[in-house]
Scaffold this motif. Structure first.
Motif, PDB file in Angstrom:
ATOM      1  N   LEU A 287       0.342  -1.176  -0.171  1.00 25.73           N
ATOM      2  CA  LEU A 287       0.027   0.574  -0.215  1.00 25.73           C
ATOM      3  C   LEU A 287       1.047   1.336  -0.125  1.00 25.73           C
ATOM      4  O   LEU A 287       0.501   2.450  -0.367  1.00 25.73           O
ATOM      5  CB  LEU A 287      -0.926   0.153   1.226  1.00 25.73           C
ATOM      6  CG  LEU A 287      -2.038   1.128   1.521  1.00 25.73           C
ATOM      7  CD1 LEU A 287      -2.658   1.618  -0.327  1.00 25.73           C
ATOM      8  CD2 LEU A 287      -2.491   0.680   2.016  1.00 25.73           C
ATOM      9  N   THR A 288       2.003   1.123   0.970  1.00 25.92           N
ATOM     10  CA  THR A 288       2.874   2.602   0.624  1.00 25.92           C
ATOM     11  C   THR A 288       3.472   2.153  -0.624  1.00 25.92           C
ATOM     12  O   THR A 288       3.608   3.408  -1.150  1.00 25.92           O
ATOM     13  CB  THR A 288       4.205   2.024   1.877  1.00 25.92           C
ATOM     14  OG1 THR A 288       3.821   1.452   2.977  1.00 25.92           O
ATOM     15  CG2 THR A 288       5.107   3.649   1.475  1.00 25.92           C
ATOM     16  N   HIS A 289       4.002   1.331  -1.525  1.00 31.02           N
ATOM     17  CA  HIS A 289       3.733   1.717  -3.134  1.00 31.02           C
ATOM     18  C   HIS A 289       3.212   2.364  -3.794  1.00 31.02           C
ATOM     19  O   HIS A 289       3.022   3.411  -4.195  1.00 31.02           O
ATOM     20  CB  HIS A 289       4.758   0.424  -3.395  1.00 31.02           C
ATOM     21  CG  HIS A 289       6.242   1.020  -3.012  1.00 31.02           C
ATOM     22  ND1 HIS A 289       6.903  -0.213  -2.022  1.00 31.02           N
ATOM     23  CD2 HIS A 289       7.507   0.821  -3.022  1.00 31.02           C
ATOM     24  CE1 HIS A 289       7.564  -0.098  -1.444  1.00 31.02           C
ATOM     25  NE2 HIS A 289       8.779   0.178  -2.374  1.00 31.02           N
ATOM     26  N   ALA A 290       2.109   1.889  -3.809  1.00 27.34           N
ATOM     27  CA  ALA A 290       1.131   2.282  -4.249  1.00 27.34           C
ATOM     28  C   ALA A 290       0.332   3.295  -4.479  1.00 27.34           C
ATOM     29  O   ALA A 290      -0.078   3.772  -5.159  1.00 27.34           O
ATOM     30  CB  ALA A 290      -0.707   1.161  -4.065  1.00 27.34           C
ATOM     31  N   LEU A 291       0.391   4.038  -2.631  1.00 28.36           N
ATOM     32  CA  LEU A 291      -0.123   5.766  -2.072  1.00 28.36           C
ATOM     33  C   LEU A 291       1.122   6.808  -3.380  1.00 28.36           C
ATOM     34  O   LEU A 291       0.464   7.819  -3.538  1.00 28.36           O
ATOM     35  CB  LEU A 291       0.219   5.490  -1.190  1.00 28.36           C
ATOM     36  CG  LEU A 291      -1.158   4.891  -0.519  1.00 28.36           C
ATOM     37  CD1 LEU A 291      -1.250   4.992   1.431  1.00 28.36           C
ATOM     38  CD2 LEU A 291      -2.559   5.885  -0.980  1.00 28.36           C
ATOM     39  N   ALA A 292       2.304   6.323  -3.294  1.00 31.32           N
ATOM     40  CA  ALA A 292       3.053   7.387  -3.875  1.00 31.32           C
ATOM     41  C   ALA A 292       3.190   7.322  -5.439  1.00 31.32           C
ATOM     42  O   ALA A 292       3.696   8.033  -5.948  1.00 31.32           O
ATOM     43  CB  ALA A 292       4.722   6.548  -3.624  1.00 31.32           C
ATOM     44  N   ALA A 293       2.839   5.664  -5.807  1.00 31.50           N
ATOM     45  CA  ALA A 293       2.341   6.060  -7.175  1.00 31.50           C
ATOM     46  C   ALA A 293       1.549   7.410  -7.909  1.00 31.50           C
ATOM     47  O   ALA A 293       2.106   7.554  -8.604  1.00 31.50           O
ATOM     48  CB  ALA A 293       2.127   4.600  -7.789  1.00 31.50           C
ATOM     49  N   GLY A 294       0.489   7.418  -6.992  1.00 35.99           N
ATOM     50  CA  GLY A 294      -0.498   8.411  -7.310  1.00 35.99           C
ATOM     51  C   GLY A 294      -0.073   9.440  -7.477  1.00 35.99           C
ATOM     52  O   GLY A 294      -0.270  10.012  -9.274  1.00 35.99           O
ATOM     53  N   PRO A 295       0.796  10.340  -6.733  1.00 39.21           N
ATOM     54  CA  PRO A 295       1.513  11.629  -7.819  1.00 39.21           C
ATOM     55  C   PRO A 295       2.695  11.366  -8.669  1.00 39.21           C
ATOM     56  O   PRO A 295       2.267  12.640 -10.004  1.00 39.21           O
ATOM     57  CB  PRO A 295       2.288  12.411  -6.198  1.00 39.21           C
ATOM     58  CG  PRO A 295       2.382  11.519  -5.441  1.00 39.21           C
ATOM     59  CD  PRO A 295       1.327   9.943  -5.838  1.00 39.21           C
ATOM     60  N   ARG A 296       3.028  10.393  -8.919  1.00 38.71           N
ATOM     61  CA  ARG A 296       3.963  10.157 -10.509  1.00 38.71           C
ATOM     62  C   ARG A 296       2.428   9.795 -11.529  1.00 38.71           C
ATOM     63  O   ARG A 296       3.045  10.412 -12.482  1.00 38.71           O
ATOM     64  CB  ARG A 296       4.633   9.017 -10.172  1.00 38.71           C
ATOM     65  CG  ARG A 296       5.560   9.074  -9.188  1.00 38.71           C
ATOM     66  CD  ARG A 296       6.023   7.307  -8.596  1.00 38.71           C
ATOM     67  NE  ARG A 296       7.213   8.002  -7.624  1.00 38.71           N
ATOM     68  CZ  ARG A 296       7.177   6.685  -7.134  1.00 38.71           C
ATOM     69  NH1 ARG A 296       7.295   5.848  -6.821  1.00 38.71           N
ATOM     70  NH2 ARG A 296       8.255   6.779  -5.923  1.00 38.71           N
ATOM     71  N   VAL A 297       1.839   9.460 -11.074  1.00 39.53           N
ATOM     72  CA  VAL A 297       0.516   8.618 -12.716  1.00 39.53           C
ATOM     73  C   VAL A 297      -0.259  10.153 -12.921  1.00 39.53           C
ATOM     74  O   VAL A 297      -0.558  10.345 -14.203  1.00 39.53           O
ATOM     75  CB  VAL A 297      -0.573   7.958 -12.446  1.00 39.53           C
ATOM     76  CG1 VAL A 297      -1.493   7.827 -13.461  1.00 39.53           C
ATOM     77  CG2 VAL A 297      -0.304   6.428 -11.642  1.00 39.53           C
ATOM     78  N   HIS A 298      -0.207  10.888 -11.271  1.00 38.65           N
ATOM     79  CA  HIS A 298      -1.047  12.357 -12.127  1.00 38.65           C
ATOM     80  C   HIS A 298       0.029  12.877 -12.363  1.00 38.65           C
ATOM     81  O   HIS A 298      -0.596  14.475 -13.451  1.00 38.65           O
ATOM     82  CB  HIS A 298      -1.293  13.435 -10.256  1.00 38.65           C
ATOM     83  CG  HIS A 298      -2.366  13.687 -10.319  1.00 38.65           C
ATOM     84  ND1 HIS A 298      -2.594  14.591  -9.742  1.00 38.65           N
ATOM     85  CD2 HIS A 298      -3.717  14.971 -11.431  1.00 38.65           C
ATOM     86  CE1 HIS A 298      -3.837  15.848  -9.935  1.00 38.65           C
ATOM     87  NE2 HIS A 298      -4.090  15.323 -11.074  1.00 38.65           N
ATOM     88  N   THR A 299       1.223  13.463 -12.109  1.00 34.04           N
ATOM     89  CA  THR A 299       1.927  14.033 -13.172  1.00 34.04           C
ATOM     90  C   THR A 299       2.611  13.342 -14.314  1.00 34.04           C
ATOM     91  O   THR A 299       2.359  14.018 -15.495  1.00 34.04           O
ATOM     92  CB  THR A 299       3.485  14.118 -12.458  1.00 34.04           C
ATOM     93  OG1 THR A 299       3.576  14.690 -11.524  1.00 34.04           O
ATOM     94  CG2 THR A 299       4.593  14.983 -13.360  1.00 34.04           C
ATOM     95  N   LEU A 300       2.113  12.141 -14.864  1.00 34.26           N
ATOM     96  CA  LEU A 300       2.830  11.475 -15.953  1.00 34.26           C
ATOM     97  C   LEU A 300       0.939  12.440 -17.095  1.00 34.26           C
ATOM     98  O   LEU A 300       1.535  12.226 -18.113  1.00 34.26           O
ATOM     99  CB  LEU A 300       3.168   9.693 -15.787  1.00 34.26           C
ATOM    100  CG  LEU A 300       2.334   9.326 -17.414  1.00 34.26           C
ATOM    101  CD1 LEU A 300       3.711   9.387 -18.346  1.00 34.26           C
ATOM    102  CD2 LEU A 300       2.320   8.280 -17.351  1.00 34.26           C
ATOM    103  N   GLU A 301       0.491  12.219 -16.360  1.00 32.02           N
ATOM    104  CA  GLU A 301      -0.606  12.673 -17.102  1.00 32.02           C
ATOM    105  C   GLU A 301      -1.111  14.671 -17.358  1.00 32.02           C
ATOM    106  O   GLU A 301      -1.973  14.408 -18.766  1.00 32.02           O
ATOM    107  CB  GLU A 301      -1.843  12.534 -16.450  1.00 32.02           C
ATOM    108  CG  GLU A 301      -2.223  10.524 -16.371  1.00 32.02           C
ATOM    109  CD  GLU A 301      -3.436  10.426 -15.164  1.00 32.02           C
ATOM    110  OE1 GLU A 301      -4.245   8.869 -16.241  1.00 32.02           O
ATOM    111  OE2 GLU A 301      -3.981  11.300 -14.808  1.00 32.02           O
TER     112      GLU A 301
END
Length: 596
Positions: A112-126
């Motif tokens: 869950l820690t890694h999954a939560l940390a991925a959110g800002p990266r996906v948001h940036t990617l988009e």
């Protein structure tokens, strides 16, 4: 002197034990923790030939920020600021929910820690905003979450300033909805984000804070904006229930119609158009002609049409006209009178009589013998039939649904199909699109078939690797849904227990995709991956004809993954959708432990 045990983070403990830890924090992650922005970029594909962009298995759109800004302005002018704020926050919330599902599918082994940390990266990617994580922490057992994030170059703030100048309150509505939806989906309880500082108000950058919904107290209008209290009206069709009735309060339920295995599933525009036509004609007695390639699901559509019709309590009789010998067509369709043939001791009802008060489905109608076409025309036109060898007529109280995988108009011109029968059948034609024209539905169909075959074959496959899903999205499926169904069943049987289905489990040499979707390179440019040669081709499933070939293919796959990862086993494992421990075991099994 005894050494003290080495301290490890909770995230590391989760990966080492394979169990989900109940709490974590951003500062426990290593720099560059997976999934990295580069790994997420590999999930973005551009299918330039057919006008689609994919982020994993979700279709994306490219749109100018100014167009979205203009739309925002139109909504504000039409409905007011408060209504516009709620609409755009809800859109952002739904986007966050979908991206959380993407991470769960693409990186199912991450904690869950890694999954939560991925959110800002996906948001940036988009492309909406550049997100920097300042801090977050959570405790699942206590149900607590707190996080702070910085936003730079907010597209929403820039568009607001362009139309209205400096704002007096935060205006990044859609972007605020995004982390709320993303975090709430993963954390499995409402987490509300609020913009504390906004660049549209003159701040150097935006600051957002997220915490449990109840921590914001009674003054939390976001609960209504994000749909945590607001229940939108939803048109119910084809037996659909509302998200609340299905136990999915975030409205993110997959667009399946029920839990039965014979339902038609999809969300693409072409599929929904065909489904809407079924709904439109269902409550009538009109003859329906289903047109589509083999394997598109014409019989499922006919069954759905029958269930929605007033005849649903009557029988549904399906006949494959191609499977009936020419000399038996009339007797099978209309029945036989006593003594009509030598040895006949009793009358026998045909399919039309068996379908009385119900529906008869005539599949592959184009293969019907020419002589029998005239009898069928009379049965449909006069609603009466006459048994073979009989003299009396019997009422034909049935609804006729016909299906063809060839163009009947061409058959008429070729003299193989009666024109009058064609016009009698073609009262209400419905074209069912092939799977290559409804690629948006592939992920839903894959999930459906995976559940179905896991139960049927007593397996527990956890899903598909991202490589396998990318290959399915690029494949043309000449056999349509039936072919996809067979491939998923093969994968469920072929894959290891509890593991993911990979490319070599799905494809055989005859089926390998020749389409390689365009991807986003690390420098932000579109590039077309070239198909590998020799061993790598075998690794992708080309030319597998024996067990020895399969062993070689698996070995080549691991070699190729190690080569792509520069010999890093952890990185290679992530590329293959495996844990490091599983890849270590398989490398030793194939004698590749030193092949770094």
């Amino acid at each position: 002197m005894d050494r003290l045990p080495k301290l490890i983070s909770l995230a590391d403990a989760s990966r080492k034990t394979g169990k989900m830890v109940s709490r974590g924090a951003f500062d426990e992650l290593d720099t560059g923790a997976s999934p990295t922005l580069s790994e997420l970029a590999q999930a973005l594909h551009f299918s330039l030939g057919d006008g689609r962009i994919w982020l994993n298995d979700q279709r994306m759109l490219l749109m100018q920020a100014q167009v979205l800004g203009r739309l925002r302005q139109e909504v504000i002018e039409a409905f007011g600021v408060e209504a516009a704020k709620g609409m755009f926050m809800r859109v952002g919330y739904m986007q966050g929910v979908r991206d959380a599902e993407l991470i769960q599918k693409r990186f199912p082994n991450e904690d869950l820690t890694h999954a939560l940390a991925a959110g800002p990266r996906v948001h940036t990617l988009e492309g909406f905003v550049k997100v920097t994580t300042r801090h977050f922490r959570f405790d699942v057992m206590k149900g607590t979450y707190f996080g702070e994030f910085l936003w730079e170059d907010s597209s929403e703030a820039a568009e607001h300033i362009a139309h209205h100048g400096l704002a007096t309150e935060p205006v990044c509505w859609m972007q605020t909805g995004y982390p709320t939806g993303y975090t709430s989906k993963l954390f499995k309880r409402p987490v509300i984000f609020r913009e504390i500082e906004c660049s549209a108000m003159g701040a150097q950058r935006c600051l957002v804070v997220g915490q449990n919904a109840e921590e914001w107290g009674n003054d939390a209008p976001e609960r209504a904006y994000f749909g945590l209290e607001w229940k939108p009206r939803r048109r119910e069709t084809m037996g659909d229930a509302t998200p609340e009735q299905n136990g999915d309060k975030d409205g993110s339920r997959e667009p399946t119609e029920s839990k039965t295995t014979d339902e038609i599933i999809g969300a693409s525009a072409s599929f929904l158009r065909a489904r809407a036509m079924v709904e439109k004609v269902a409550d009538t007695d009109a003859t329906v002609l289903l047109i589509g390639e083999s394997g598109v699901g014409k019989e499922l559509f006919s069954q759905k049409l029958h269930r929605l019709s007033p005849r649903s309590k009557g029988p549904f009789v399906a006949i494959n006209c191609a499977a009936i010998p020419d000399n038996l067509v009339e007797s099978e369709l209309f029945g036989v009178e006593k003594g009509a043939f030598t040895g006949a001791v009793a009358s026998r009802a045909g399919y039309f009589e068996r379908a009385a008060s119900g529906t008869i489905f005539l599949d592959e109608i184009a293969s019907l013998a020419y002589a029998a076409q005239g009898k069928l025309l009379r049965a449909i036109q006069e609603r009466q039939i006459e048994r073979v060898g009989g003299s009396r007529t019997v009422p034909a109280n049935v609804r006729v649904i016909a299906a063809s995988n060839v163009e009947l108009a061409d058959e008429v011109r070729a003299g193989r199909f009666r024109q009058d029968l064609y016009f009698r059948l073609c009262v209400f034609p419905i074209a069912i699109p092939p799977l290559r024209e409804r690629r948006d539905d592939i992920s839903f169909l894959v999930s459906h078939f995976l559940r179905q075959f896991n139960i049927r074959h007593r397996r527990d496959c956890s899903g598909l690797t991202h490589r396998a899903m990318d290959a399915l999205l690029a494949y043309d499926f000449p056999g349509n849904i039936r072919e996809l169904q067979n491939m998923i069943e093969r994968g469920v049987i072929f894959a290891d227990a509890g593991a993911q289905i990979d490319i070599q489990h799905l494809f055989s040499g005859r089926e390998m995709s020749r389409v390689y979707p365009q991807q986003l390179s690390e420098d932000g440019r579109i590039w077309l991956p070239a198909p590998r040669k020799h061993a790598a081709n075998t690794a992708l499933g080309v030319g597998i004809t024996s067990t020895d070939d399969l062993v070689k293919a698996e070995e080549a796959l691991y070699r190729a993954a190690l080569a792509d990862a520069g010999g890093n086993i952890s990185s290679a494992a992530r590329r293959l959708g495996l844990t490091r421990a599983k890849l270590d075991y398989r490398l030793k099994k194939h004698g590749l432990a030193g092949a770094r």
